[in-house]
Design a protein around this motif. Sequence first.
Motif, PDB file in Angstrom:
ATOM      1  N   ALA A 262     -20.491   7.060 -25.676  1.00  0.00           N
ATOM      2  CA  ALA A 262     -20.414   5.592 -25.580  1.00  0.00           C
ATOM      3  C   ALA A 262     -19.164   5.164 -24.828  1.00  0.00           C
ATOM      4  O   ALA A 262     -18.272   4.510 -25.381  1.00  0.00           O
ATOM      5  CB  ALA A 262     -20.453   4.985 -26.973  1.00  0.00           C
ATOM      6  N   ILE A 263     -19.111   5.527 -23.554  1.00  0.00           N
ATOM      7  CA  ILE A 263     -17.928   5.209 -22.755  1.00  0.00           C
ATOM      8  C   ILE A 263     -17.777   3.702 -22.593  1.00  0.00           C
ATOM      9  O   ILE A 263     -16.676   3.149 -22.690  1.00  0.00           O
ATOM     10  CB  ILE A 263     -18.020   5.903 -21.381  1.00  0.00           C
ATOM     11  CG1 ILE A 263     -18.018   7.423 -21.562  1.00  0.00           C
ATOM     12  CG2 ILE A 263     -16.872   5.469 -20.475  1.00  0.00           C
ATOM     13  CD1 ILE A 263     -18.243   8.185 -20.291  1.00  0.00           C
ATOM     14  N   THR A 264     -18.903   3.024 -22.362  1.00  0.00           N
ATOM     15  CA  THR A 264     -18.837   1.577 -22.177  1.00  0.00           C
ATOM     16  C   THR A 264     -18.328   0.891 -23.438  1.00  0.00           C
ATOM     17  O   THR A 264     -17.513  -0.032 -23.376  1.00  0.00           O
ATOM     18  CB  THR A 264     -20.222   1.022 -21.817  1.00  0.00           C
ATOM     19  OG1 THR A 264     -20.696   1.687 -20.634  1.00  0.00           O
ATOM     20  CG2 THR A 264     -20.159  -0.468 -21.563  1.00  0.00           C
ATOM     21  N   ALA A 265     -18.815   1.350 -24.613  1.00  0.00           N
ATOM     22  CA  ALA A 265     -18.350   0.773 -25.873  1.00  0.00           C
ATOM     23  C   ALA A 265     -16.853   0.982 -26.041  1.00  0.00           C
ATOM     24  O   ALA A 265     -16.135   0.090 -26.489  1.00  0.00           O
ATOM     25  CB  ALA A 265     -19.108   1.384 -27.049  1.00  0.00           C
ATOM     26  N   HIS A 266     -16.372   2.155 -25.658  1.00  0.00           N
ATOM     27  CA  HIS A 266     -14.939   2.435 -25.762  1.00  0.00           C
ATOM     28  C   HIS A 266     -14.146   1.492 -24.866  1.00  0.00           C
ATOM     29  O   HIS A 266     -13.141   0.901 -25.289  1.00  0.00           O
ATOM     30  CB  HIS A 266     -14.648   3.879 -25.366  1.00  0.00           C
ATOM     31  CG  HIS A 266     -13.175   4.168 -25.241  1.00  0.00           C
ATOM     32  ND1 HIS A 266     -12.488   3.985 -24.049  1.00  0.00           N
ATOM     33  CD2 HIS A 266     -12.265   4.581 -26.140  1.00  0.00           C
ATOM     34  CE1 HIS A 266     -11.212   4.285 -24.231  1.00  0.00           C
ATOM     35  NE2 HIS A 266     -11.053   4.657 -25.489  1.00  0.00           N
ATOM     36  N   ASP A 267     -14.587   1.361 -23.634  1.00  0.00           N
ATOM     37  CA  ASP A 267     -13.859   0.501 -22.701  1.00  0.00           C
ATOM     38  C   ASP A 267     -13.909  -0.962 -23.140  1.00  0.00           C
ATOM     39  O   ASP A 267     -12.930  -1.703 -22.987  1.00  0.00           O
ATOM     40  CB  ASP A 267     -14.448   0.649 -21.296  1.00  0.00           C
ATOM     41  CG  ASP A 267     -14.186   2.031 -20.707  1.00  0.00           C
ATOM     42  OD1 ASP A 267     -13.356   2.767 -21.275  1.00  0.00           O
ATOM     43  OD2 ASP A 267     -14.821   2.373 -19.694  1.00  0.00           O
TER      44      ASP A 267
END
Length: 680
Positions: A320-325
Amino acid sequence: MTDSAGIGTDDPYLPLAFSMHSTPGAYAVLAGAGVSFGAVPTAWEIVVDLAQRICRVRGDEATAATLTGDTVEDWFATTFNKPLTYGGILAEVAPAPHERGAVLREFFESADASEVAALPEPTAAHRAIARLVADGTVRVIVTMNFDHLFEAALREVGVEPVVVATDSAAEGLPPLHTVECCVVHLHGSYRDASSMLNTDDELGTYKPHMHALLRDIVGSHGLLIAGWSAQWDHALRATLRGNYRPFYTSAWINPSPLKDDAREVATALGARAFEATADEAFTRLADAVTAMRTRQTRHPLTAAVIVDRIKRDLAGAQPAITAHDTFAAETGRLEGLDALNLTQFHLKDRSAYDALVAQIDEGCTVPVAATATLARWGTADTDRWWLPVIEQWAHVTRASGHTIALELPTLVATRLVYAGGLGAVAANRYDTLAQIFTVPTVDDRLNRSLLALTDWARQHSDINDNDRGTMRDRFTETVRDALGLSQARFDAMWQEFEVLRMTAQIMTAPEFRIYQTRAVQPLNAERAARLQEPDSGHHRQTITELDEALRPLSAMATSYRPHIEMLDTMRRAGGRERWISPVAQRLIERPDRNLIEAFGTLLHLDELIASESTGLSAKSVGSPAITRASAVTVTVALRATAARLNQLADQACHYVLHQSPPGGGMFLPNEVWLDDETRT
């Protein structure tokens, strides 16, 4: 046209205010006669006055006395054999432009006994729009009024506008983006008779440079239209329909539903209709934008959008890279809040503190929603995103100043601790809850633990009553919506979190091990007596001994006013306290294995296993032994928490008794909420 009632928010002005706040300079005001209502006569009032003058010139005083807004049209049609219009009657009275200027000047400047011109006062709408200009939200005002009330209001707030009332002035105007404020008198100014457009012929078209300026404004701005019927100005109607581009949602403010020409133009623009006076609407808009600027707030829909985005990303098969960013960006915004970047901590007055707290509360809304979402649906990997953010704000600033100002960062930590804790409890992620409770504090000069620094009631005790309740309600709604819980379920989760927070506070106290060891034997003795001879003299003796052993442990829970409901059992029975929390009692009587194992990590249990408190040797260390030691440890701490809650409930009950009127009947409550705000 869009109706303001269907925009999906309790306050129909909020979306417009957010748009104006987020895009300063993007909106232009288009003001008709209704904006000046009450300060100068309306066009129809001028029409009636002019009709009465015509009658008097003709020597018909009796008819002049009967003319009103309801009868003037019939009189004019009968007298001049044509329909009444504002321009038409003005042309009858004053055929030449300079004559019309002289006539109209009387309506905009009165004279006192000394024959000194007295200018009318700006309305609330003029002054609200001037506030929007002063803070940079609005930069262009187009008025169809001959008066100079906008200029007067702007000068009151220290803004000197560029005024355009003639075609030559429009030709010489620099680019709009270079002008702090531009007031365009589309129909001219009463101080320059040659600039005034009154008759139907004059309002049929504009001179070239003024028309080009109007097209530029209409094509590049959202429009705040107010006080205009759209009935007489044919050229303006045509320009709006032909040049408006819907980059922004426009608004049309009118005290009653739009009709005829106004409704047609509003529909063509896709404008949102607000049924309100100009005074009311612009004052509310200016107040809302000021509050947003002061508190650095976000649109109320943002939290829901962020929650949905994080849930969607967490449900995907990929990391979940987008969630992290997204989370990193939202929590990073906190670092830019003025309230968290103070350079001096001596507050001028209480209102200064209230403003700082309000800014922090607004700024935390989205990070709170995101943290609760990650705590409930995340994993050990995503826990590493938000746990360090709690640590970042779990500190008191080291400086000289007022304590409440130095402790402002803890308000952020408190919100994130509760959001993460409530999310973890909702998912039975007790291992995550234990990690929250053991987050280290940063450079606290009093060496307080995280749990002492983030007690909700204590950290908000210096906030005024109204704001404190509003902040609590906002936080509750934000987290409840993020977790997708009913009110009853969310309330139970909050109580469980409070019980476990107090239990963790006891377990992490420096002297817990000493007193926990001393309490094990009395706890076992009370349990055995309860099973063999409940409520006997021997059992009551073991209860007394257990109470004595738990007393120093319960004192380690310093919670101020936890959100917990306490019920009065009327007497001590079965080893229970008199006042019990159903939530705490459930945790004691039906222990959760995951909870026991997770809270066992709050201590080094290998040492407890080898101690006399468990009767185990160090050689027997293993999973069953750790579970057994954890169960003993957690049970003792939970019983100590229950004892502390009983004390707090007694205090609350005594408060109720002291508040009873002298000579009146005394009625003891059979239930109390420990965070009842009616107690001081």
